[in-house]
Motif scaffolding. Structure first.
Motif, PDB file in Angstrom:
ATOM      1  N   ARG A  17      20.208 -29.905   3.634  1.00 16.81           N
ATOM      2  CA  ARG A  17      19.206 -30.083   2.586  1.00 16.81           C
ATOM      3  C   ARG A  17      18.790 -28.719   2.036  1.00 16.81           C
ATOM      4  O   ARG A  17      18.593 -28.554   0.847  1.00 16.81           O
ATOM      5  CB  ARG A  17      17.990 -30.828   3.142  1.00 16.81           C
ATOM      6  CG  ARG A  17      18.275 -32.284   3.451  1.00 16.81           C
ATOM      7  CD  ARG A  17      17.072 -32.947   4.153  1.00 16.81           C
ATOM      8  NE  ARG A  17      17.486 -34.195   4.760  1.00 16.81           N
ATOM      9  CZ  ARG A  17      18.024 -34.300   5.989  1.00 16.81           C
ATOM     10  NH1 ARG A  17      18.194 -33.237   6.736  1.00 16.81           N
ATOM     11  NH2 ARG A  17      18.382 -35.471   6.451  1.00 16.81           N
ATOM     12  N   ASP A  18      18.646 -27.740   2.935  1.00 16.04           N
ATOM     13  CA  ASP A  18      18.297 -26.372   2.550  1.00 16.04           C
ATOM     14  C   ASP A  18      19.333 -25.444   3.190  1.00 16.04           C
ATOM     15  O   ASP A  18      19.099 -24.883   4.266  1.00 16.04           O
ATOM     16  CB  ASP A  18      16.880 -26.028   3.002  1.00 16.04           C
ATOM     17  CG  ASP A  18      16.408 -24.669   2.489  1.00 16.04           C
ATOM     18  OD1 ASP A  18      17.256 -23.849   2.059  1.00 16.04           O
ATOM     19  OD2 ASP A  18      15.188 -24.417   2.536  1.00 16.04           O
ATOM     20  N   ALA A  19      20.473 -25.326   2.545  1.00 20.40           N
ATOM     21  CA  ALA A  19      21.599 -24.582   3.112  1.00 20.40           C
ATOM     22  C   ALA A  19      21.265 -23.113   3.342  1.00 20.40           C
ATOM     23  O   ALA A  19      21.649 -22.534   4.360  1.00 20.40           O
ATOM     24  CB  ALA A  19      22.833 -24.719   2.218  1.00 20.40           C
ATOM     25  N   ARG A  20      20.554 -22.504   2.432  1.00 19.39           N
ATOM     26  CA  ARG A  20      20.230 -21.076   2.609  1.00 19.39           C
ATOM     27  C   ARG A  20      19.338 -20.863   3.836  1.00 19.39           C
ATOM     28  O   ARG A  20      19.534 -19.926   4.591  1.00 19.39           O
ATOM     29  CB  ARG A  20      19.601 -20.509   1.348  1.00 19.39           C
ATOM     30  CG  ARG A  20      20.611 -20.484   0.191  1.00 19.39           C
ATOM     31  CD  ARG A  20      20.258 -19.516  -0.889  1.00 19.39           C
ATOM     32  NE  ARG A  20      21.175 -19.629  -2.012  1.00 19.39           N
ATOM     33  CZ  ARG A  20      22.317 -18.964  -2.126  1.00 19.39           C
ATOM     34  NH1 ARG A  20      22.696 -18.134  -1.188  1.00 19.39           N
ATOM     35  NH2 ARG A  20      23.081 -19.131  -3.200  1.00 19.39           N
ATOM     36  N   ALA A  21      18.370 -21.739   4.058  1.00 20.76           N
ATOM     37  CA  ALA A  21      17.516 -21.629   5.250  1.00 20.76           C
ATOM     38  C   ALA A  21      18.316 -21.904   6.511  1.00 20.76           C
ATOM     39  O   ALA A  21      18.120 -21.240   7.534  1.00 20.76           O
ATOM     40  CB  ALA A  21      16.332 -22.588   5.144  1.00 20.76           C
ATOM     41  N   LEU A  22      19.225 -22.875   6.451  1.00 25.12           N
ATOM     42  CA  LEU A  22      20.043 -23.172   7.624  1.00 25.12           C
ATOM     43  C   LEU A  22      20.957 -21.999   7.959  1.00 25.12           C
ATOM     44  O   LEU A  22      21.106 -21.630   9.135  1.00 25.12           O
ATOM     45  CB  LEU A  22      20.867 -24.441   7.418  1.00 25.12           C
ATOM     46  CG  LEU A  22      21.717 -24.856   8.626  1.00 25.12           C
ATOM     47  CD1 LEU A  22      20.856 -25.073   9.870  1.00 25.12           C
ATOM     48  CD2 LEU A  22      22.532 -26.102   8.300  1.00 25.12           C
ATOM     49  N   ILE A  23      21.547 -21.383   6.952  1.00 19.89           N
ATOM     50  CA  ILE A  23      22.394 -20.204   7.186  1.00 19.89           C
ATOM     51  C   ILE A  23      21.585 -19.106   7.876  1.00 19.89           C
ATOM     52  O   ILE A  23      22.020 -18.535   8.876  1.00 19.89           O
ATOM     53  CB  ILE A  23      23.008 -19.696   5.863  1.00 19.89           C
ATOM     54  CG1 ILE A  23      24.054 -20.697   5.347  1.00 19.89           C
ATOM     55  CG2 ILE A  23      23.624 -18.305   6.042  1.00 19.89           C
ATOM     56  CD1 ILE A  23      24.469 -20.477   3.901  1.00 19.89           C
ATOM     57  N   ALA A  24      20.402 -18.838   7.366  1.00 20.64           N
ATOM     58  CA  ALA A  24      19.551 -17.804   7.969  1.00 20.64           C
ATOM     59  C   ALA A  24      19.226 -18.148   9.418  1.00 20.64           C
ATOM     60  O   ALA A  24      19.259 -17.281  10.304  1.00 20.64           O
ATOM     61  CB  ALA A  24      18.269 -17.630   7.158  1.00 20.64           C
TER      62      ALA A  24
END
Length: 137
Positions: A17-24
């Motif tokens: 849902r929030d790929a950038r947050a998951l990557i971080a």
């Protein structure tokens, strides 16, 4: 007999849902390395995260379009990842906010492992079991 390990040919994938947050989170909590991230703004079309000892995962933002050919529900992913430092990684993951499912413990097949969930509710198991060697004929 060839003793070299081939480059990864199987890439587990997930949607977020929030790929950038998951990557971080995956970088901070588990130590994945951000190898490639393509996208604009909050949308991630494709990302590759490498696992330092070898292999990796691919992920992207969930797409809710009728033409999406790769429909994966966020939070439905699960993976087992090999590590030599179970206790150190457990401490790192929990300090970063991973939700504990199973604390580090031994298994009947000789592995030491733990299981946690990431912010998207995906299941991650880390352990010392490397799988059985392949028999080449």
């Amino acid at each position: 007999m060839n003793d070299t390990t081939p480059a990864p040919q199987v890439w587990p994938t997930l949607r977020a849902r929030d790929a950038r947050a998951l990557i971080a989170f995956l970088v901070e909590a588990f130590g994945f390395e951000e190898t490639a991230v393509y996208g604009e703004g909050d949308h991630v079309g494709h990302a590759q995260l490498s696992w330092p000892p070898g292999g990796g995962i691919m992920l992207g933002s969930v797409r809710e379009t009728p033409d999406d050919k790769w429909t994966l529900t966020p939070g439905s992913f699960g993976a087992y990842v090999v590590t030599d430092d179970v206790d150190g990684l457990y401490a790192r993951a929990t300090a970063a906010g991973a939700r504990v499912v199973q604390e580090p413990s031994g298994t009947d097949y000789g592995s030491r492992e733990f299981t946690v969930r990431d912010p998207e509710d995906n299941l991650w198991s880390f352990g010392t079991y490397r799988g059985e060697p392949r028999v080449k004929g």
